[in-house]
Enzyme design. Structure first.
Site, PDB file in Angstrom:
ATOM      1  N   SER A 123      -4.389  -4.720   3.274  1.00 25.20           N
ATOM      2  CA  SER A 123      -3.318  -4.204   2.427  1.00 25.20           C
ATOM      3  C   SER A 123      -3.304  -2.688   2.370  1.00 25.20           C
ATOM      4  O   SER A 123      -3.099  -2.029   3.369  1.00 25.20           O
ATOM      5  CB  SER A 123      -3.426  -4.817   1.026  1.00 25.20           C
ATOM      6  OG  SER A 123      -2.286  -4.508   0.256  1.00 25.20           O
ATOM      7  N   HIS A 124      -3.533  -2.125   1.192  1.00 24.41           N
ATOM      8  CA  HIS A 124      -3.432  -0.690   0.975  1.00 24.41           C
ATOM      9  C   HIS A 124      -4.722   0.057   1.312  1.00 24.41           C
ATOM     10  O   HIS A 124      -4.789   1.273   1.165  1.00 24.41           O
ATOM     11  CB  HIS A 124      -3.082  -0.421  -0.491  1.00 24.41           C
ATOM     12  CG  HIS A 124      -4.043  -1.070  -1.445  1.00 24.41           C
ATOM     13  ND1 HIS A 124      -4.026  -2.430  -1.679  1.00 24.41           N
ATOM     14  CD2 HIS A 124      -5.044  -0.567  -2.196  1.00 24.41           C
ATOM     15  CE1 HIS A 124      -4.986  -2.728  -2.534  1.00 24.41           C
ATOM     16  NE2 HIS A 124      -5.612  -1.624  -2.876  1.00 24.41           N
ATOM     17  N   ASP A 133       3.129  -0.015   1.462  1.00 27.53           N
ATOM     18  CA  ASP A 133       1.712   0.133   1.793  1.00 27.53           C
ATOM     19  C   ASP A 133       1.398  -0.471   3.158  1.00 27.53           C
ATOM     20  O   ASP A 133       2.301  -0.764   3.953  1.00 27.53           O
ATOM     21  CB  ASP A 133       0.848  -0.497   0.711  1.00 27.53           C
ATOM     22  CG  ASP A 133       0.953  -2.014   0.686  1.00 27.53           C
ATOM     23  OD1 ASP A 133       2.034  -2.540   1.049  1.00 27.53           O
ATOM     24  OD2 ASP A 133      -0.023  -2.684   0.307  1.00 27.53           O
ATOM     25  N   ASP A 157       0.390  -3.391   4.449  1.00 23.92           N
ATOM     26  CA  ASP A 157       0.948  -4.667   4.922  1.00 23.92           C
ATOM     27  C   ASP A 157       2.351  -4.917   4.391  1.00 23.92           C
ATOM     28  O   ASP A 157       2.901  -6.001   4.577  1.00 23.92           O
ATOM     29  CB  ASP A 157       0.027  -5.828   4.546  1.00 23.92           C
ATOM     30  CG  ASP A 157      -0.090  -6.055   3.053  1.00 23.92           C
ATOM     31  OD1 ASP A 157       0.073  -5.077   2.289  1.00 23.92           O
ATOM     32  OD2 ASP A 157      -0.364  -7.191   2.636  1.00 23.92           O
ATOM     33  N   ASP A 209       3.621  -5.094   1.256  1.00 22.83           N
ATOM     34  CA  ASP A 209       3.931  -5.861   0.054  1.00 22.83           C
ATOM     35  C   ASP A 209       4.055  -4.992  -1.203  1.00 22.83           C
ATOM     36  O   ASP A 209       4.551  -5.451  -2.226  1.00 22.83           O
ATOM     37  CB  ASP A 209       2.936  -7.003  -0.170  1.00 22.83           C
ATOM     38  CG  ASP A 209       1.496  -6.550  -0.361  1.00 22.83           C
ATOM     39  OD1 ASP A 209       1.230  -5.332  -0.316  1.00 22.83           O
ATOM     40  OD2 ASP A 209       0.620  -7.426  -0.554  1.00 22.83           O
ATOM     41  N   ARG A 210       3.617  -3.743  -1.136  1.00 19.56           N
ATOM     42  CA  ARG A 210       3.768  -2.855  -2.289  1.00 19.56           C
ATOM     43  C   ARG A 210       4.955  -1.933  -2.094  1.00 19.56           C
ATOM     44  O   ARG A 210       5.429  -1.731  -0.983  1.00 19.56           O
ATOM     45  CB  ARG A 210       2.491  -2.027  -2.494  1.00 19.56           C
ATOM     46  CG  ARG A 210       1.279  -2.868  -2.839  1.00 19.56           C
ATOM     47  CD  ARG A 210       0.091  -2.010  -3.193  1.00 19.56           C
ATOM     48  NE  ARG A 210      -1.043  -2.827  -3.605  1.00 19.56           N
ATOM     49  CZ  ARG A 210      -2.067  -2.396  -4.332  1.00 19.56           C
ATOM     50  NH1 ARG A 210      -2.105  -1.132  -4.720  1.00 19.56           N
ATOM     51  NH2 ARG A 210      -3.049  -3.192  -4.673  1.00 19.56           N
ATOM     52  N   LYS A 259       4.497 -10.520  -3.013  1.00 20.57           N
ATOM     53  CA  LYS A 259       5.237  -9.330  -3.416  1.00 20.57           C
ATOM     54  C   LYS A 259       5.819  -8.693  -2.164  1.00 20.57           C
ATOM     55  O   LYS A 259       5.334  -8.906  -1.066  1.00 20.57           O
ATOM     56  CB  LYS A 259       4.344  -8.354  -4.174  1.00 20.57           C
ATOM     57  CG  LYS A 259       3.007  -7.995  -3.539  1.00 20.57           C
ATOM     58  CD  LYS A 259       2.222  -7.099  -4.492  1.00 20.57           C
ATOM     59  CE  LYS A 259       0.828  -6.783  -3.984  1.00 20.57           C
ATOM     60  NZ  LYS A 259      -0.129  -7.885  -4.215  1.00 20.57           N
TER      61      LYS A 259
END
Length: 543
Positions: A113-114, A277, A279, A281-282, A376
């Protein structure tokens, strides 16, 4: 096909967190580490015989090689059909979209992710269910149990898989299909939003700066924003996914997206700034001179969602994670819909979405989404903002300030203390937990503590109980501090402290959040003994 059985032993520390297993890249590269964890997932979900699986990732270092290992192991375990994003790329929300559209058994997403990428960065793997959402706790517990008893894994001999070519290849009845990663997701976005209205917004001269942070969302943003919607070429910055994210830390916050924040604070700022971010999702949304906090963003989106075609019938209900500000609660109350408060982690929204109890949900950690997928979705949030702007024809600051004037403002901030020695962080939490019953009535700085508890969640759909989900301290006058240890880091422990107070409609909404929350920040530090336990006099990141 030839299948080899490889003897192995359990590897300590392979316990999934809130979003799968995340470790340093070097750890995943250790011989057998990835193979063991894949084997544990296969066992923990009850096998993959005859399954259709979606596979993708955020393009970070090691992504392609890990996918090739996974393909060989799924073949050996009896899977029949694999759907893989071209070049190994699928943003997390796009993976959820494809799982649902293709009615797959589940999906594997390689992402941290982030977290930073590259050979010396982080790596991760999580499993998503057939609904497109992250595996719930009963599944991750079964996976973790399998990691502790593993004695062998199976892997097939296969010809090299060409992930760069959109094509379908069959190996003895085992089908590997490489797809364009953007197509299905872009089609879904066009169903939800008024693309013609948004195109008209860009035609009118509206300027957007979208920072893809050299991460997964770049191809999606270019195809949709610049390609379909007609935003100017160059609207998408840092749009090429790179294994190390171009040396960037792909977390859209004031520290790691500083260039975007500086741009939006300048006199000649564009009309909107946005970012996603690693991947995808943010999300981050900024107006000229006014960053929109994620907690405020989900509240504004919920209050205005009916302006987009996909939500014009209204919302069934909304949900937020417990540490997220209570701004969304006030919108739900006025709309006359249910509000659910869940633990941190998108997986807790899944049952509510599947049961039709909620349409939209969000977390303070730059996450927002709806029932269109079970993750998300950063670009979705940006597109919904654009749809709202196209209809209301107001600026982001005007919309946000009108929202505060209507609902009041929840001043809110999060302070992160990163890479704390795990034992010291756990001691802080355990000592604070032990004092909860005695805290009400005590003074903390200039404030008096009204209540204190440890959050637990009873899932209203399946009856499951999730305990130890964060400590809440309530102060007289309505202020709140929440403490929890993050499950997304790979080094030491991260203490997250969430601080909030409410200013009613008609009050002073023009303060800087750190100023507005000064008394609560001081009280939270004192009641938890943050400096004593961590040695830190200030947080590493403030959002």
């Amino acid at each position: 096909m030839n299948i080899e059985t490889v003897s192995t032993k359990p590897i300590a520390g392979q316990k999934p967190g809130t979003s799968g297993l995340r470790k340093k890249t070097a750890t995943f590269l250790e011989p057998g580490y990835l193979e063991n964890y894949i084997a544990a997932i296969i066992e923990g979900i009850g096998g993959v015989e005859g399954a259709t699986m979606v596979i993708g990732g955020d393009g970070r270092f090691g992504n392609r090689q890990a996918i090739k290992t996974l393909v060989r192991m799924l073949a050996a375990a009896g899977a029949k059909h694999l759907i893989i994003g071209q070049n190994g790329l699928l943003s997390t929300p796009a993976a959820s979209c494809v799982i649902r559209k293709r009615q797959a058994t589940g999906g594997f997403i390689f992402s941290a992710s982030h977290n930073p990428g590259g050979e010396h960065g982080d790596f991760g793997l999580k499993y998503n269910l057939a609904n497109g959402g992250p595996a719930p706790e009963n599944v991750t517990s079964a996976i973790y149990k399998a990691t502790q008893t593993l004695s062998s894994y199976r892997i097939a001999e296969l010809d090299e898989i060409d992930l760069s070519d959109v094509a379908t290849v069959e190996h003895d009845g085992f089908v590997v299909e490489v797809i364009d990663p953007v197509t299905d997701y872009a089609a879904l976005m066009e169903e939800l939003f008024d693309f013609d209205a948004i195109s008209g917004l860009f035609d009118s001269g509206f300027r957007l700066a979208y920072d893809a942070m050299h991460a997964a969302t770049g191809p999606y943003a270019k195809a949709i924003l610049e390609g379909r919607l007609g935003a100017a070429v160059g609207t998408v910055r840092n749009g090429e996914p790179l294994p190390d994210f171009g040396g960037l830390h792909p977390d859209p916050n004031p520290v790691h997206a500083k260039a975007l924040f500086d741009l939006m604070a300048a006199p000649e700022a564009p009309d909107m700034g946005a970012a996603s971010d690693g991947d995808g999702d943010r999300n981050l949304v900024l107006g000229p001179g006014l960053p929109v906090s994620p907690s405020d963003s989900i509240a504004v989106l919920a209050a205005n969602a009916h302006l987009a075609p996909g939500y014009e019938r209204g919302l069934a209900g909304v949900a937020r994670s417990m540490p997220t500000s209570r701004a969304l609660d006030r919108v739900a109350e006025e709309l006359g819909i249910s509000l659910y408060e869940t633990p941190t982690g998108w997986k807790f929204f899944g049952n509510l979405l599947d049961a039709g109890k909620i349409t939209m949900c969000g977390e303070e950690s730059a996450g927002a989404g709806s029932d269109h997928v079970r993750e998300k979705d950063g670009l979705w949030a940006v597109l919904l903002w654009l749809n709202i702007l196209a209809v209301r024809r107001q600026s982001i600051p005007e919309i946000v300030r009108e929202h505060w004037a209507r609902f009041g403002r929840n001043y809110y901030t999060r302070h992160d203390y990163e890479a704390i020695e795990t034992e010291r962080a756990e001691t802080l939490m355990s000592e604070l937990t032990a004092r909860l019953a005695s805290l009400p009535g005590e003074k903390a700085g200039a404030l008096t503590i009204e209540g204190a508890d440890e959050f637990a969640y009873h899932d209203p759909i399946d009856g499951s109980l999730a305990e130890h989900q964060g400590i809440r301290i309530l102060f007289e006058g309505g202020g709140r501090a929440v403490f929890r240890l993050s499950g997304t880091g790979t080094e030491g422990a991260t203490l997250r402290v969430y601080l909030e107070r409410f200013e009613p409609a008609g009050g002073d909404h023009a303060l800087e959040p750190q100023q507005a929350l000064a008394e609560i920040i001081a009280a939270a530090g004192e009641v938890a003994g943050i400096e004593k336990h961590t040695g830190r006099t200030a947080p590493d990141v403030i959002t």
